[in-house]
Write a protein that holds these residues in place. Structure first.
Motif, PDB file in Angstrom:
ATOM      1  N   THR A 161     -49.686  -0.556  15.809  1.00  0.00           N
ATOM      2  CA  THR A 161     -49.866  -1.087  17.153  1.00  0.00           C
ATOM      3  C   THR A 161     -50.203  -0.017  18.179  1.00  0.00           C
ATOM      4  O   THR A 161     -50.715  -0.322  19.246  1.00  0.00           O
ATOM      5  CB  THR A 161     -48.616  -1.844  17.624  1.00  0.00           C
ATOM      6  OG1 THR A 161     -47.477  -0.990  17.507  1.00  0.00           O
ATOM      7  CG2 THR A 161     -48.411  -3.096  16.797  1.00  0.00           C
ATOM      8  N   ASP A 180     -47.035   4.101  15.927  1.00  0.00           N
ATOM      9  CA  ASP A 180     -46.085   3.004  16.067  1.00  0.00           C
ATOM     10  C   ASP A 180     -46.499   1.891  15.113  1.00  0.00           C
ATOM     11  O   ASP A 180     -47.644   1.420  15.158  1.00  0.00           O
ATOM     12  CB  ASP A 180     -46.084   2.461  17.495  1.00  0.00           C
ATOM     13  CG  ASP A 180     -45.393   3.397  18.477  1.00  0.00           C
ATOM     14  OD1 ASP A 180     -44.653   4.288  18.029  1.00  0.00           O
ATOM     15  OD2 ASP A 180     -45.594   3.212  19.693  1.00  0.00           O
ATOM     16  N   ALA A 182     -45.388  -1.906  13.999  1.00  0.00           N
ATOM     17  CA  ALA A 182     -44.548  -3.078  14.258  1.00  0.00           C
ATOM     18  C   ALA A 182     -44.032  -3.632  12.945  1.00  0.00           C
ATOM     19  O   ALA A 182     -44.782  -3.802  11.987  1.00  0.00           O
ATOM     20  CB  ALA A 182     -45.339  -4.137  15.016  1.00  0.00           C
ATOM     21  N   SER A 253     -35.128  -0.171  10.315  1.00  0.00           N
ATOM     22  CA  SER A 253     -35.901  -0.192  11.558  1.00  0.00           C
ATOM     23  C   SER A 253     -35.167  -1.012  12.608  1.00  0.00           C
ATOM     24  O   SER A 253     -34.361  -1.897  12.293  1.00  0.00           O
ATOM     25  CB  SER A 253     -37.292  -0.779  11.313  1.00  0.00           C
ATOM     26  OG  SER A 253     -37.195  -2.158  10.991  1.00  0.00           O
ATOM     27  N   SER A 259     -38.496   0.938  23.715  1.00  0.00           N
ATOM     28  CA  SER A 259     -39.222   0.128  22.734  1.00  0.00           C
ATOM     29  C   SER A 259     -39.517  -1.245  23.318  1.00  0.00           C
ATOM     30  O   SER A 259     -38.638  -1.881  23.900  1.00  0.00           O
ATOM     31  CB  SER A 259     -38.374  -0.013  21.465  1.00  0.00           C
ATOM     32  OG  SER A 259     -38.952  -0.906  20.548  1.00  0.00           O
ATOM     33  N   HIS A 263     -40.035  -1.911  16.012  1.00  0.00           N
ATOM     34  CA  HIS A 263     -41.081  -1.107  15.381  1.00  0.00           C
ATOM     35  C   HIS A 263     -40.521   0.240  14.966  1.00  0.00           C
ATOM     36  O   HIS A 263     -39.426   0.638  15.370  1.00  0.00           O
ATOM     37  CB  HIS A 263     -42.281  -0.909  16.318  1.00  0.00           C
ATOM     38  CG  HIS A 263     -42.066   0.097  17.409  1.00  0.00           C
ATOM     39  ND1 HIS A 263     -41.300  -0.152  18.528  1.00  0.00           N
ATOM     40  CD2 HIS A 263     -42.538   1.375  17.559  1.00  0.00           C
ATOM     41  CE1 HIS A 263     -41.299   0.907  19.328  1.00  0.00           C
ATOM     42  NE2 HIS A 263     -42.037   1.850  18.754  1.00  0.00           N
ATOM     43  N   GLN A 298     -43.460  -9.002  18.973  1.00  0.00           N
ATOM     44  CA  GLN A 298     -43.105  -7.920  18.059  1.00  0.00           C
ATOM     45  C   GLN A 298     -41.652  -8.016  17.665  1.00  0.00           C
ATOM     46  O   GLN A 298     -41.250  -7.513  16.664  1.00  0.00           O
ATOM     47  CB  GLN A 298     -43.387  -6.586  18.736  1.00  0.00           C
ATOM     48  CG  GLN A 298     -44.855  -6.372  19.032  1.00  0.00           C
ATOM     49  CD  GLN A 298     -45.108  -5.063  19.737  1.00  0.00           C
ATOM     50  OE1 GLN A 298     -44.190  -4.338  20.108  1.00  0.00           O
ATOM     51  NE2 GLN A 298     -46.340  -4.740  19.949  1.00  0.00           N
TER      52      GLN A 298
END
Length: 298
Positions: A161, A180, A182, A253, A259, A263, A298
């Motif tokens: 992303t 990054d 997701a 994660s 944030s 992600h 996300q």
């Protein structure tokens, strides 16, 4: 949707020189997520800052042993990684032995080194001085070896992303080449390269107090370091000083720190001289790409 994405791309390109950027996330009645630089009713606010805080002052510090008319200045490095340090002295009064130029050295992991021996010019009077001390993780000597990283997670497929030189947070020296990815919260995060665990953070909830959220930092054999950020609270399963290999379980994660949604932020860094910078890297297989924020939920 396409028009919204084009607008966002233009918005982010206009912001690359900013130190911080405020974005407003809103969801309409149909569940469609949109982002804007203008506040709207009930919008969720995100302030993106390109920084990572690692509090090392309890692990890298000056230790001054005072005797009668003599101060012996040591630097202690309790980290499981080398540290480059620089020490100088200002405001000198009744001091002999202070160097004219700053002292710069690389201290090995878990070491204690004497850097200066200061004595009184006139006995019976105190030594007066102000130490000026700075340090950076890592040894700037040597060069990064070529290495293609396997994906640092299990599961997927997931999409990128934000990549190198991203528009809303990857614009500083420490994260310019970060990626990054997701992924659902709770995805297993694994070591993409072997090394020694140098630093971990495991206690942050939500956005917390540190933009990086919970993280794991690993020192590789060539002196580079891989950092895995925004991890789920309480999920970090490795400890400082532990050696890991490719595929070792590190954490899950999450969505902690700075944030916008669940992600993994993965970056490779090295010390280039009293400062960490991110360096380019490649994964060993292709990954899908989407524009910034295009995943919506996300």
């Amino acid at each position: 949707m396409l028009a919204r994405l084009l607008f966002l791309c233009g918005l982010f390109m206009a912001s690359t020189s900013a130190v911080a950027m405020t974005i407003y996330k809103s969801t309409d009645a149909s569940g469609v997520v949109s982002y804007s630089d203008r506040p709207t009713k009930d919008a969720q606010v995100f302030v993106f800052r390109d920084r990572m805080e690692e509090h090392l002052e309890r692990q890298v510090y000056l230790d001054i042993k005072k005797q009668k008319g003599v101060d012996v200045v040591f630097v202690r490095n309790d980290l499981y990684a080398p540290v480059e340090v620089e020490l100088s002295f200002a405001g000198l009064q009744n001091v002999n032995g202070a160097p004219n130029q700053p002292i710069r050295r690389v201290l090995p992991a878990r070491s204690n080194s004497r850097l200066a021996l200061l004595t009184a010019i006139t006995g019976g009077k105190p030594l007066v001085y102000t130490p000026q001390f700075q340090y950076s993780l890592g040894d700037p000597a040597g060069a990064a070896q070529g290495y293609r990283y396997p994906f640092p997670w299990r599961g997927g497929p997931f999409r990128l992303t934000q990549g190198a030189n991203g528009q809303y947070s990857h614009f500083g020296a420490r994260s310019r080449y970060a990626m990054d990815i997701a992924m659902p919260e709770g995805t297993p995060i694994i070591a993409a390269r072997g090394g020694i665990v140098v630093k971990t953070e495991n206690e942050q909830t939500g956005r917390g107090t540190d933009p990086s959220g919970n993280f794991v930092r690993i020192l590789h054999d060539d002196g580079t370091m891989g950092v895995y950020l925004h991890l789920k609270q309480g999920s970090v399963s490795v400890h400082e000083g532990q050696r890991v290999v490719v595929g070792s379980a590190l954490a899950l994660s999450g969505n902690t720190g700075n944030s916008s949604g669940p992600h993994l932020h993965f970056v490779v860094q090295r010390n280039t001289g009293l400062g960490l910078v991110s360096i380019p890297y490649q994964f060993n297989q292709p990954m899908g790409m989407l524009p910034n924020f295009a995943l919506g939920k996300q």
